[in-house]
Write a protein that holds these residues in place. Structure first.
Motif, PDB file in Angstrom:
ATOM      1  N   ARG B 317      35.965  34.949  -7.536  1.00 53.18           N
ATOM      2  CA  ARG B 317      37.130  35.152  -8.403  1.00 53.18           C
ATOM      3  C   ARG B 317      38.427  35.460  -7.657  1.00 53.18           C
ATOM      4  O   ARG B 317      39.474  34.909  -7.997  1.00 53.18           O
ATOM      5  CB  ARG B 317      36.861  36.309  -9.378  1.00 53.18           C
ATOM      6  N   PRO B 318      38.406  36.316  -6.664  1.00 49.95           N
ATOM      7  CA  PRO B 318      39.685  36.675  -6.023  1.00 49.95           C
ATOM      8  C   PRO B 318      40.385  35.468  -5.412  1.00 49.95           C
ATOM      9  O   PRO B 318      41.607  35.479  -5.243  1.00 49.95           O
ATOM     10  CB  PRO B 318      39.281  37.667  -4.936  1.00 49.95           C
ATOM     11  N   LEU B 319      39.632  34.439  -5.084  1.00 49.07           N
ATOM     12  CA  LEU B 319      40.228  33.273  -4.433  1.00 49.07           C
ATOM     13  C   LEU B 319      40.426  32.126  -5.407  1.00 49.07           C
ATOM     14  O   LEU B 319      41.334  31.318  -5.256  1.00 49.07           O
ATOM     15  CB  LEU B 319      39.323  32.780  -3.298  1.00 49.07           C
ATOM     16  N   ALA B 320      39.554  32.050  -6.392  1.00 46.12           N
ATOM     17  CA  ALA B 320      39.534  30.850  -7.222  1.00 46.12           C
ATOM     18  C   ALA B 320      39.953  31.088  -8.663  1.00 46.12           C
ATOM     19  O   ALA B 320      40.287  30.134  -9.360  1.00 46.12           O
ATOM     20  CB  ALA B 320      38.136  30.240  -7.181  1.00 46.12           C
ATOM     21  N   ALA B 321      39.910  32.336  -9.103  1.00 47.43           N
ATOM     22  CA  ALA B 321      40.302  32.577 -10.492  1.00 47.43           C
ATOM     23  C   ALA B 321      41.822  32.687 -10.580  1.00 47.43           C
ATOM     24  O   ALA B 321      42.451  33.378  -9.777  1.00 47.43           O
ATOM     25  CB  ALA B 321      39.646  33.851 -10.996  1.00 47.43           C
ATOM     26  N   GLU B 322      42.406  31.990 -11.538  1.00 48.35           N
ATOM     27  CA  GLU B 322      43.867  32.023 -11.695  1.00 48.35           C
ATOM     28  C   GLU B 322      44.204  32.791 -12.982  1.00 48.35           C
ATOM     29  O   GLU B 322      43.738  32.438 -14.061  1.00 48.35           O
ATOM     30  CB  GLU B 322      44.411  30.588 -11.763  1.00 48.35           C
ATOM     31  N   TYR B 323      44.961  33.857 -12.790  1.00 48.95           N
ATOM     32  CA  TYR B 323      45.329  34.702 -13.929  1.00 48.95           C
ATOM     33  C   TYR B 323      46.852  34.765 -14.029  1.00 48.95           C
ATOM     34  O   TYR B 323      47.548  34.685 -13.008  1.00 48.95           O
ATOM     35  CB  TYR B 323      44.855  36.139 -13.720  1.00 48.95           C
ATOM     36  N   PRO B 324      47.348  35.016 -15.230  1.00 48.99           N
ATOM     37  CA  PRO B 324      48.771  35.374 -15.311  1.00 48.99           C
ATOM     38  C   PRO B 324      48.942  36.744 -14.661  1.00 48.99           C
ATOM     39  O   PRO B 324      48.074  37.611 -14.831  1.00 48.99           O
ATOM     40  CB  PRO B 324      49.036  35.460 -16.817  1.00 48.99           C
ATOM     41  N   PRO B 325      49.994  36.956 -13.896  1.00 46.59           N
ATOM     42  CA  PRO B 325      50.127  38.224 -13.155  1.00 46.59           C
ATOM     43  C   PRO B 325      50.613  39.379 -14.029  1.00 46.59           C
ATOM     44  O   PRO B 325      50.576  40.527 -13.595  1.00 46.59           O
ATOM     45  CB  PRO B 325      51.148  37.888 -12.080  1.00 46.59           C
ATOM     46  N   GLY B 326      51.102  39.073 -15.198  1.00 44.86           N
ATOM     47  CA  GLY B 326      51.603  40.149 -16.046  1.00 44.86           C
ATOM     48  C   GLY B 326      52.831  40.804 -15.424  1.00 44.86           C
ATOM     49  O   GLY B 326      53.571  40.183 -14.653  1.00 44.86           O
ATOM     50  N   SER B 327      52.993  42.085 -15.725  1.00 43.44           N
ATOM     51  CA  SER B 327      54.229  42.773 -15.342  1.00 43.44           C
ATOM     52  C   SER B 327      54.405  42.912 -13.845  1.00 43.44           C
ATOM     53  O   SER B 327      55.501  43.214 -13.380  1.00 43.44           O
ATOM     54  CB  SER B 327      54.253  44.152 -15.985  1.00 43.44           C
ATOM     55  N   THR B 328      53.320  42.757 -13.084  1.00 37.42           N
ATOM     56  CA  THR B 328      53.489  42.860 -11.629  1.00 37.42           C
ATOM     57  C   THR B 328      54.479  41.811 -11.144  1.00 37.42           C
ATOM     58  O   THR B 328      55.107  41.963 -10.104  1.00 37.42           O
ATOM     59  CB  THR B 328      52.147  42.643 -10.916  1.00 37.42           C
ATOM     60  N   PHE B 329      54.624  40.746 -11.942  1.00 41.08           N
ATOM     61  CA  PHE B 329      55.496  39.646 -11.570  1.00 41.08           C
ATOM     62  C   PHE B 329      56.967  40.053 -11.597  1.00 41.08           C
ATOM     63  O   PHE B 329      57.818  39.427 -10.980  1.00 41.08           O
ATOM     64  CB  PHE B 329      55.252  38.503 -12.558  1.00 41.08           C
ATOM     65  N   LYS B 330      57.259  41.142 -12.333  1.00 47.12           N
ATOM     66  CA  LYS B 330      58.651  41.612 -12.449  1.00 47.12           C
ATOM     67  C   LYS B 330      59.224  41.974 -11.083  1.00 47.12           C
ATOM     68  O   LYS B 330      60.437  41.870 -10.867  1.00 47.12           O
ATOM     69  CB  LYS B 330      58.706  42.826 -13.385  1.00 47.12           C
ATOM     70  N   LEU B 331      58.354  42.408 -10.180  1.00 43.08           N
ATOM     71  CA  LEU B 331      58.815  42.770  -8.831  1.00 43.08           C
ATOM     72  C   LEU B 331      59.487  41.578  -8.170  1.00 43.08           C
ATOM     73  O   LEU B 331      60.547  41.695  -7.550  1.00 43.08           O
ATOM     74  CB  LEU B 331      57.627  43.239  -7.980  1.00 43.08           C
ATOM     75  N   ILE B 456      58.177  37.961 -17.470  1.00 43.38           N
ATOM     76  CA  ILE B 456      57.256  39.097 -17.477  1.00 43.38           C
ATOM     77  C   ILE B 456      55.853  38.673 -17.024  1.00 43.38           C
ATOM     78  O   ILE B 456      54.858  39.338 -17.301  1.00 43.38           O
ATOM     79  CB  ILE B 456      57.203  39.766 -18.863  1.00 43.38           C
ATOM     80  N   GLY B 457      55.768  37.543 -16.294  1.00 45.51           N
ATOM     81  CA  GLY B 457      54.498  37.146 -15.693  1.00 45.51           C
ATOM     82  C   GLY B 457      53.466  36.669 -16.700  1.00 45.51           C
ATOM     83  O   GLY B 457      52.267  36.828 -16.499  1.00 45.51           O
ATOM     84  N   GLN B 458      53.955  36.103 -17.777  1.00 50.63           N
ATOM     85  CA  GLN B 458      53.018  35.542 -18.744  1.00 50.63           C
ATOM     86  C   GLN B 458      53.284  34.035 -18.818  1.00 50.63           C
ATOM     87  O   GLN B 458      53.972  33.475 -17.964  1.00 50.63           O
ATOM     88  CB  GLN B 458      53.213  36.188 -20.121  1.00 50.63           C
ATOM     89  N   GLY B 459      52.721  33.408 -19.842  1.00 48.67           N
ATOM     90  CA  GLY B 459      52.996  31.989 -20.026  1.00 48.67           C
ATOM     91  C   GLY B 459      52.336  31.151 -18.975  1.00 48.67           C
ATOM     92  O   GLY B 459      51.146  31.317 -18.686  1.00 48.67           O
ATOM     93  N   GLU B 460      53.142  30.249 -18.373  1.00 50.53           N
ATOM     94  CA  GLU B 460      52.551  29.251 -17.494  1.00 50.53           C
ATOM     95  C   GLU B 460      52.196  29.794 -16.114  1.00 50.53           C
ATOM     96  O   GLU B 460      51.413  29.191 -15.385  1.00 50.53           O
ATOM     97  CB  GLU B 460      53.506  28.059 -17.324  1.00 50.53           C
ATOM     98  N   VAL B 461      52.811  30.891 -15.742  1.00 44.41           N
ATOM     99  CA  VAL B 461      52.609  31.393 -14.380  1.00 44.41           C
ATOM    100  C   VAL B 461      51.163  31.841 -14.164  1.00 44.41           C
ATOM    101  O   VAL B 461      50.588  32.526 -14.984  1.00 44.41           O
ATOM    102  CB  VAL B 461      53.550  32.590 -14.102  1.00 44.41           C
ATOM    103  N   MET B 462      50.598  31.376 -13.051  1.00 42.63           N
ATOM    104  CA  MET B 462      49.223  31.730 -12.695  1.00 42.63           C
ATOM    105  C   MET B 462      49.156  32.133 -11.237  1.00 42.63           C
ATOM    106  O   MET B 462      49.707  31.458 -10.369  1.00 42.63           O
ATOM    107  CB  MET B 462      48.293  30.529 -12.890  1.00 42.63           C
ATOM    108  N   LEU B 463      48.447  33.234 -10.989  1.00 43.41           N
ATOM    109  CA  LEU B 463      48.248  33.691  -9.617  1.00 43.41           C
ATOM    110  C   LEU B 463      46.768  34.009  -9.407  1.00 43.41           C
ATOM    111  O   LEU B 463      46.091  34.419 -10.338  1.00 43.41           O
ATOM    112  CB  LEU B 463      49.061  34.973  -9.342  1.00 43.41           C
ATOM    113  N   THR B 464      46.344  33.841  -8.190  1.00 47.24           N
ATOM    114  CA  THR B 464      45.007  34.342  -7.872  1.00 47.24           C
ATOM    115  C   THR B 464      45.160  35.801  -7.441  1.00 47.24           C
ATOM    116  O   THR B 464      46.218  36.193  -6.950  1.00 47.24           O
ATOM    117  CB  THR B 464      44.376  33.547  -6.721  1.00 47.24           C
ATOM    118  N   PRO B 465      44.129  36.600  -7.593  1.00 46.97           N
ATOM    119  CA  PRO B 465      44.213  37.989  -7.143  1.00 46.97           C
ATOM    120  C   PRO B 465      44.583  38.107  -5.666  1.00 46.97           C
ATOM    121  O   PRO B 465      45.265  39.050  -5.272  1.00 46.97           O
ATOM    122  CB  PRO B 465      42.804  38.522  -7.410  1.00 46.97           C
TER     123      PRO B 465
END
Lengths: 465, 619
Positions: B317-331, B456-465
């Motif tokens: 998961r940390p390498l292959a799972a893609e999640y929206p980053p949520g509020s951490t993206f505000k940084l 706010i790190g939602q929507g289309e944005v995807m990051l891996t952990p």
């Protein structure tokens, strides 16, 4: 006691010593090739070398017996001895087969092979027959009887079957040839049946046997090495097809022969020799090319059958053929060999060369001692053969001479075929190397054969016949 | 007729044969070398010795992957002779049917190929090749079999080694081995049937280093292919060289602790040492014990179950799972805003809940406070300023330019592309650019208002952990990072070349301090969203995130680094379906990890207890 003293005085020591040397070298090779670390003692009778020691001991004992018996007995009892060996050859046909051949008489490993001993019986009877006082050499009757003496045991041996010993029996033809019994009566009978022709003898008929031998030998060698490509280390990049190698070898041989003949022949004789050798060269080259051409012209399945017979082709099981492995063992020996007990291809343990303690014993010897060893062995055998000719020719008794020739020719056949199949010059037919190979029957029969010859020779002055 | 001359014919025969044979022997033995070669082919076998694989240490020198010796019972069909199935079955404790089945299995296992010359399908199986008949026998097992093998020509035992994992952790990092398949044997001469190859993780990526060099031993063999002795006293042999030891940046104790914290949860923890890019821990929950996948016996028993498990323990998961980053993206949006000059650290905005939802807090008058409160309307405003910079009159054209500038920055943070670490199977995540939205909405048919959730790190944005943790590392370093990697040293040669270059983000280092201060406030000031990550003697800088999950409970996210100055650890925690926001579950988890790593102790026992007890896995 009188006889025993006389035998030491009259024994042909050179031949006897050569015999002992061959037996010793053979035992040494058997010890090396069959060496078992758990049983290092050469006298360990559970091992092949231990058994070979026993066979040699028995052979020496038999030799002593031969020396003690009056030499005249062999001539007198030639017929019973011959018949006895024939009976054995018949009995053996009813024995259970070992490795597909009914060749063994007796139980398990302690059996004997009557075929080995029948050579002695046949040799003695042939000598007896040829030495008959009133024998006419050039009659159909003589030719018929002489051939029957040979053919009866040959037929029985073929029924075992034992192709190797069968072939060896043709060596008696040379003995007959030496004594003037050839197939000329047959040839003359045919030719003289043509009206108006009246010949007393023909060259072909008289010399039919050596001619046949040359043709067969040359054909075999041609077939066996025409597919080989000869390369020479000192001529890098030069590759000579095997066929031309055969002809080149013939040419070189003829030139050497001519040079040798120059030494003994006078000028007039030289011219004749040159002519004979030239004709011989042309004829034998013709045979070589003819055989090769004829072979290439065969249909593939016929070719394959011949190749299988000669051991040139892998058999259908995909096993590497014995001949190739044996040649690899011999060829890898190099100049000085891999060292005693260091044969890597032909040791019994590795089992790449089957029968490396019996029929293929030349392999481990050649691998361990290299060319230095093999040339010594060849020279030693040559010495034995020439010494036997010398002995034969000095006999006053015709019986002795014929027997001596028989012994010489049998040894020569074994030598030529056995070493030939190790170096790719003969098809693989299993016959032992005399005095050398492991095995009781061959050791005993060759020894007895040799001791009878020595005994006859030692008493040659006593006998007038 | 004079018969005496005939003796010369016979003498001539003797002489001729003697001379020919002597000449032939001279040619074969002295001149022609080909027989020597042939003899070597026959009797001297090249036997390959496969060395044990390189071992693996963690960052403190703990051996985390080692080897154990096993034996394979090999067979070469060509050498099998007079095979007594019944006796052999008895020897290995099988039934004769099982032995016959196994032969069939070996042949069929090799598959078929199409022979162009014959136009027929033929088996890849070769009679002359050694195949393992029985695999992975222990010394005790082989000791019962080996003495009797001389009765079964064609069979012999071979030493082999298998992996051993003294710590039952880090399965997704280490990977596993399994037997090479047909294609791999054909492609790479190194392998022969029965050899192992790395299938995942470090084992796969560093296969060439770990496998070492095969040794070649020349031995004199018998016709049955049994070794008799070494050839030439071994002077032509080459020794097998074991692969170099790999030293990982992973702290196996921290890794084990992370796995423990995430028990009964789905999620990830990624911890990186910012100054080196070395990955300290990479937890993928749920995980599995790497010892389950040692050797063919274990693999055939356990692998199917692991594959079928709906919680996907084999999935890194940390390498292959893609999640929206949520509020951490505000940084990141803040950093881009500062670099673009569209905001200043003193930028203030009213928490206007009519635009976008927010929780109750005082309106932020500066950037650091906005980060502390994670004020949605504030960052909505910041991102609008980035996207709509007013460079074009048309809102649509303006947004196109703005978004591409924004995406460029994001790429410089290692987002929207594969963060090429030393494990394969990583995913790139997603940073949408103008082209991306053109596809969705059409050219010039979208503007900031359409895509505002990216603020706010939602929507289309995807990051891996892994990317999230790397962002923490970039901020900790104030603007640069090494590509995160596991292996800090191959033997004593250091890491691979690609892990030795610093990558700078497009945001200047000076802009980071404001963000770092904001992250400190998140954890250490009253009202901060990440106060549960607070530690007594260590200044932790973090940022919470709560990722809206249409399929269930929100995901809980926290990125952090510590200490604030000279950071030693950067971390991202992502817990799926955690009830409550990032501050509730991810933040304390990160705090515990940081404390564990920096002090080796845990002081916040209550926090640890509540996290260990939490169960979000099966809903």
């Amino acid at each position: 006691m009188r006889q025993q003293q006389s035998i030491i005085g009259h024994l042909d020591w050179p031949l006897f010593i050569a015999y002992l040397l061959l037996v010793g070298m053979g035992l040494m090779t058997v010890y090396s090739v069959a060496f078992n670390e758990d049983h290092p003692n050469i006298l360990d009778f559970s091992q092949k070398y231990g058994k070979q020691v026993v066979w040699i001991g028995v052979s020496f004992f038999l030799g002593l017996m031969v020396f003690l018996i009056d030499a005249d007995i062999y001539r007198k009892f030639a017929i019973p001895i011959y018949l006895f060996t024939l009976v054995l050859l018949v009995i053996v046909l009813f024995m259970p087969p070992v490795n597909g051949a009914r060749a063994w008489l007796g139980i398990g490993t302690m059996g004997i092979q009557p075929a080995e001993f029948s050579k002695i019986g046949t040799g003695l009877l042939l000598a007896r027959f040829i030495s008959e006082v009133n024998l006419k050499q050039q009659t159909l009757r003589t030719v018929f009887i002489a051939n029957t003496i040979i053919l009866v045991p040959m037929a029985l041996i073929l029924m075992q079957p034992d192709a190797g010993t069968f072939v060896v029996f043709t060596s008696f033809l040379f003995v007959m040839y030496r004594e003037g019994i050839t197939y000329d009566p047959l040839v003359l009978g045919m030719i003289n049946s043509i009206p108006g022709v009246k010949l007393k003898q023909t060259w072909v008929g008289s010399h039919f046997i050596p001619i046949l031998f040359v043709v067969v030998f040359l054909s075999l060698v041609t077939l066996l090495i025409s597919n080989e490509t000869l390369e020479y280390g000192f001529l890098p990049g030069v590759e000579i097809p095997g066929m031309y190698g055969v002809v080149m070898s013939l040419a070189i041989f003829c030139i050497v022969l001519l040079l040798l003949l120059r030494l003994v022949y006078s000028k007039r004789e030289r011219k004749r020799a040159l002519l004979v050798v030239a004709i011989g060269f042309i004829l034998s080259s013709g045979i070589a090319f003819g055989v090769n051409y004829g072979f290439q012209g065969l249909k593939s399945h016929q070719k394959e059958r011949i190749e299988l017979f000669l051991g040139l082709k892998e058999d259908p099981d995909g096993e590497d053929y014995n001949r190739n492995r044996a040649m690899a063992a011999v060829g890898s020996g190099g100049l000085v060999g891999k060292g005693y007990k260091n044969a890597s291809v032909s040791s019994v343990e590795s089992n790449h060369v089957p029968e490396s303690e019996t029929d293929f014993i030349f392999c481990p010897f050649a691998e361990e001692w290299g060319f230095v060893g093999t040339i010594v062995l060849i020279v030693l055998y040559m010495f034995v053969l020439f010494r036997i000719i010398v002995i034969a020719e000095r006999q006053r008794s015709k019986f002795n001479r014929v027997y001596a020739y028989a012994v010489g020719m049998i040894l020569f056949y074994h030598f030529a075929v056995n070493i030939g199949m190790n170096i790719g010059f003969a098809p693989v037919i299993g016959i032992p190397l005399p005095f050398f190979s492991y095995g009781g029957s061959s050791m005993m029969s060759f020894s007895v054969m040799m001791f009878i010859l020595l005994k006859l020779d030692s008493q040659r002055r006593d006998i007038l016949q | 007729m004079n018969l005496d001359t005939r003796k010369y014919v016979i003498i001539a025969f003797f002489l001729i044969v003697g001379v020919i044979y002597a000449t032939r022997l001279f040619y074969m033995q002295v001149i022609d070398d080909s027989w020597t070669l042939r003899a070597q082919q026959i009797a001297e076998k090249r036997r390959e010795i496969t060395p044990p694989r390189g071992v693996v240490f963690d960052r403190d020198g703990r051996k985390i992957v080692s080897n154990r010796t096993y034996y394979n019972l090999m067979m070469i069909e060509k050498n099998i002779k007079n095979f007594d199935t019944l006796k052999f079955a008895k020897l290995i404790g099988w039934t004769p049917e099982m032995v016959r089945e196994r032969f069939k299995e070996i042949v069929e296992g090799e598959g078929m190929y199409f022979n162009r010359h014959t136009g027929k399908k033929q088996s890849n199986y070769q009679k002359i090749r050694p195949y393992p008949f029985l695999k992975e026998l222990t010394l005790e097992e082989v000791a019962n079999i080996a003495p009797h093998l001389e009765n079964f020509p064609g069979f012999y035992e071979e030493v082999t080694s298998m992996r051993r994992y003294p710590y039952a952790n880090g399965a997704n990092i280490l990977g596993y081995l399994s037997e090479v398949n047909r294609e791999e044997v054909d492609k790479d001469a190194f392998y022969s049937p029965g050899n192992n190859i790395g299938r995942a993780g470090i084992e796969r990526f560093y296969e060439e280093q770990l496998r070492g060099q095969k040794g070649i031993k020349y031995i004199v063999t018998s016709a049955l292919n049994n070794a008799i002795e070494s050839y030439g006293d071994g002077k032509y042999d080459t020794l097998a060289v074991q692969g170099p030891a790999l030293k990982l940046g992973v702290d196996i104790i921290l890794q084990a602790y992370g796995e423990k914290l995430l028990q009964n949860k789905r999620g990830c923890i990624v911890a990186i040492e910012p100054s080196s890019g070395e990955i300290l821990a990479l937890v993928s929950a749920p995980t599995y014990d790497p010892n389950l996948l040692i050797g063919k016996r274990n693999i055939s028993e356990n692998y199917p179950a692991l594959v079928k498990d709906p919680s996907k323990p084999l999935y890194p998961r940390p390498l292959a799972a893609e999640y929206p980053p949520g509020s951490t993206f505000k940084l990141l949006n803040s950093l881009i805003g500062l670099q673009e000059g569209v905001i200043s650290p003193e930028f203030g905005a009213v928490c206007d809940k009519s635009v976008v939802g927010c929780h109750n807090h005082a309106s932020a008058t500066n950037l650091a406070d906005a980060i502390k409160h994670s004020c949605n309307p504030y960052f909505y405003a910041v991102t609008r300023r980035i996207i709509q910079q007013g460079k074009k009159r048309s809102n649509f054209e303006d947004a196109e330019i703005g978004l591409n500038i924004w995406a460029d920055y994001m790429h410089s943070f290692g987002l929207g592309k594969r963060l090429e670490t030393d494990i394969t199977g990583i995913r790139p995540g997603l940073i949408p650019d103008a082209k991306y939205y053109d596809k969705w909405y059409g050219h010039h048919r979208w503007a900031f208002s359409t895509i505002r959730s990216i603020s706010i790190g939602q929507g289309e944005v995807m990051l891996t952990p892994l990317q999230m943790a790397n962002i923490a590392a970039i901020i900790a370093n104030r603007g640069w990072h090494y590509t995160p990697h596991f292996v800090k040293s191959i033997g004593d040669k250091g890491p691979l070349e690609q892990f030795r270059t610093k990558h700078y983000s497009k945001v200047d280092g000076r802009h980071y301090e404001t963000i770092v201060e904001g992250m400190r406030r998140v954890v250490h000031e009253p009202g901060g969203t990440g106060k549960r990550a607070r530690l007594k003697d260590i200044v932790v800088c973090g940022k919470t995130g709560t990722v809206q999950n249409p399929h269930g409970e929100d995901h809980s996210v926290f990125v952090a680094f510590a200490p604030m100055n000279k950071p030693k650890i950067a971390i991202a925690v992502f817990i799926e379906n955690a009830k409550g926001g990032g501050g509730l579950w991810a933040a304390p988890t990160a705090g515990l990890m940081i404390e564990k790593y920096l002090t080796g102790k845990i002081t916040e026992i209550d926090r640890e207890k509540s996290i260990l007890e939490a169960n979000f896995a099966y809903k």
